[in-house]
Design a protein around this motif. Structure first.
Motif, short mmCIF file in Angstrom:
data_model
loop_
_atom_site.label_atom_id
_atom_site.label_comp_id
_atom_site.label_asym_id
_atom_site.label_seq_id
_atom_site.Cartn_x
_atom_site.Cartn_y
_atom_site.Cartn_z
N ASN A 11 0.86 -1.19 0.00
CA ASN A 11 0.00 0.00 0.00
C ASN A 11 0.89 1.24 0.00
O ASN A 11 1.52 1.54 1.01
N HIS A 38 -9.18 1.10 5.65
CA HIS A 38 -7.83 1.24 6.21
C HIS A 38 -7.91 2.16 7.42
O HIS A 38 -8.70 3.10 7.46
N GLU A 81 -6.22 4.57 8.38
CA GLU A 81 -6.08 6.01 8.11
C GLU A 81 -7.39 6.58 7.57
O GLU A 81 -7.73 7.74 7.86
N GLU A 84 -4.75 -5.22 11.08
CA GLU A 84 -3.72 -4.19 11.17
C GLU A 84 -3.89 -3.40 12.47
O GLU A 84 -4.70 -2.46 12.52
N ALA A 110 0.59 -0.31 15.32
CA ALA A 110 1.75 -0.90 14.62
C ALA A 110 1.94 -0.29 13.23
O ALA A 110 2.95 -0.53 12.59
N GLY A 136 3.03 2.08 10.57
CA GLY A 136 3.95 3.19 10.33
C GLY A 136 4.76 3.59 11.55
O GLY A 136 5.39 4.64 11.57
N GLY A 185 -0.85 -6.78 8.99
CA GLY A 185 -0.21 -5.54 8.54
C GLY A 185 0.20 -4.70 9.72
O GLY A 185 -0.52 -4.64 10.73
N GLY A 186 1.33 -4.05 9.62
CA GLY A 186 1.83 -3.16 10.69
C GLY A 186 3.32 -3.32 10.83
O GLY A 186 3.80 -4.28 11.43
N SER A 187 4.07 -2.38 10.21
CA SER A 187 5.54 -2.37 10.30
C SER A 187 6.18 -3.68 9.86
O SER A 187 7.16 -4.14 10.47
N VAL A 188 5.63 -4.27 8.80
CA VAL A 188 6.25 -5.48 8.24
C VAL A 188 7.50 -5.08 7.44
O VAL A 188 7.49 -4.10 6.70
N LEU A 195 -0.08 -7.06 4.50
CA LEU A 195 -0.35 -5.76 3.87
C LEU A 195 0.74 -4.83 4.38
O LEU A 195 0.93 -4.68 5.59
C1 PEP Z 1 -0.46 0.02 6.22
O1 PEP Z 1 -0.54 1.21 5.94
O2 PEP Z 1 -1.39 -0.74 5.91
C2 PEP Z 1 0.74 -0.45 6.91
C3 PEP Z 1 0.71 -1.67 7.39
O3 PEP Z 1 1.78 0.42 6.99
P1 PEP Z 1 3.27 0.08 7.54
O4 PEP Z 1 3.71 -1.20 6.89
O5 PEP Z 1 4.10 1.25 7.11
O6 PEP Z 1 3.18 -0.05 9.01
#
Ligand code: PEP
Length: 267
Positions: free
Chosen positions: A9, A99, A101, A171, A175, A177, A214-217, A235
């Motif tokens: 993303n 999402h 955000e 997500e 976590a 960003g 998803g989250g700082s992967v 993600l």
């Molecule tokens: C996201 O925006 O879906 C996300 C997981 O961002 P990040 O990998 O930067 O934490």
């Protein structure tokens, strides 16, 4: 059969030119490698403006593009909105709904997110429904309840026949960003609970729904998540902007959880 899925993303990043530079970095590798067995499905979610160019540039690969948002309406006087059929026309196969955000900065409610999931299915797009708790909700022990409600409301307009084409992304908001990834054990607990919620709603059909983390992967932590049978992929925000890092993550997924049959090998 749940084929692992790696989705990038890009959020509000990259011009058309930058998107094309990214795709030429990936294309040569992907054209050859992802046609071999065992590769995950790969998706990129660029900004709307880069969708047609990126989808054209990746046409020779198996990489698919999707959109980060859509309107719940089909057409009409909705200034600034983009419909599912427009996204389909621009080359999308997937679209993100809810999402964090969109929920937290732009005020999207669970009801709005459910309508977007419905609109995506009506346009023949696969929705990726995002759910996840804030830091305060986690501290208050509300994680499972919050994710249950988001799952129930986001999937309320979906039938058991349709649910297999939906993807859910767990997500945790804290976590995203932040560089603070969830522990794979914690992600597994929440994802198991999300699947239980779907099993109550859709019975056996829930087994076919892919659930991502998803989250700082990053390439250095993806393996821990993919070792969990229940986690079907990731993600990825920040780490998807750099083609080399994104590719390292894809390769880790392929090594840790080879797809039973590569998505590029046909049905
Ligand atoms: C996201 O925006 O879906 C996300 C997981 O961002 P990040 O990998 O930067 O934490």
């Amino acid at each position: 059969m749940r084929i692992p899925l790696v989705a990038g993303n890009w959020k509000m990043n990259k011009t058309i030119g930058e998107a094309l530079t990214f795709s030429s970095g990936l294309s040569a590798f992907l054209k050859e490698e992802t046609r071999k067995p065992g590769w995950p499905e790969i998706l990129i979610f660029p900004p709307f403006t880069a969708l047609p160019a990126l989808s054209g540039a990746l046409a020779e690969t198996e990489v698919k593009v999707g959109a980060q948002n859509l309107s719940w309406e089909k057409r009409g006087a909705f200034t600034g909105e983009i419909s599912g059929s427009m996204l389909k026309d621009a080359g999308c196969e997937y679209v993100i709904a809810g999402h964090s955000e969109r929920r937290h900065i732009f005020g999207e409610t669970d009801e709005v997110v459910g309508r977007k999931v419905r609109a995506a299915l009506d346009a023949d797009l696969h929705p990726i429904l995002c759910v996840g708790e804030t830091f305060e909700q986690r501290e208050a022990g509300e994680t499972l309840a919050v994710c249950r409600t988001m799952t129930e409301m986001g999937l309320a307009p979906v039938t058991p026949d349709e649910v297999g084409s939906v993807v859910v992304a767990y997500e945790p908001v804290w976590a995203i960003g932040t560089g603070r990834d969830a522990k794979p054990d914690d992600a597994e607990e929440v994802i198991d609970s999300i699947r239980d919620t779907m099993a109550r709603m859709f019975k056996d059909a829930a087994k076919d729904v892919r659930i991502l983390y998803g989250g700082s992967v990053k390439s250095i932590n993806i393996r821990g998540f993919m070792l969990k049978e229940t986690i079907d992929g990731a993600l990825i925000g920040g780490s998807s902007l750099d083609p080399e890092e994104f590719l390292r993550i894809v390769v880790e997924v392929q090594k840790t959880r080879p797809a039973p049959k590569s998505f590029g090998q046909g049905e």
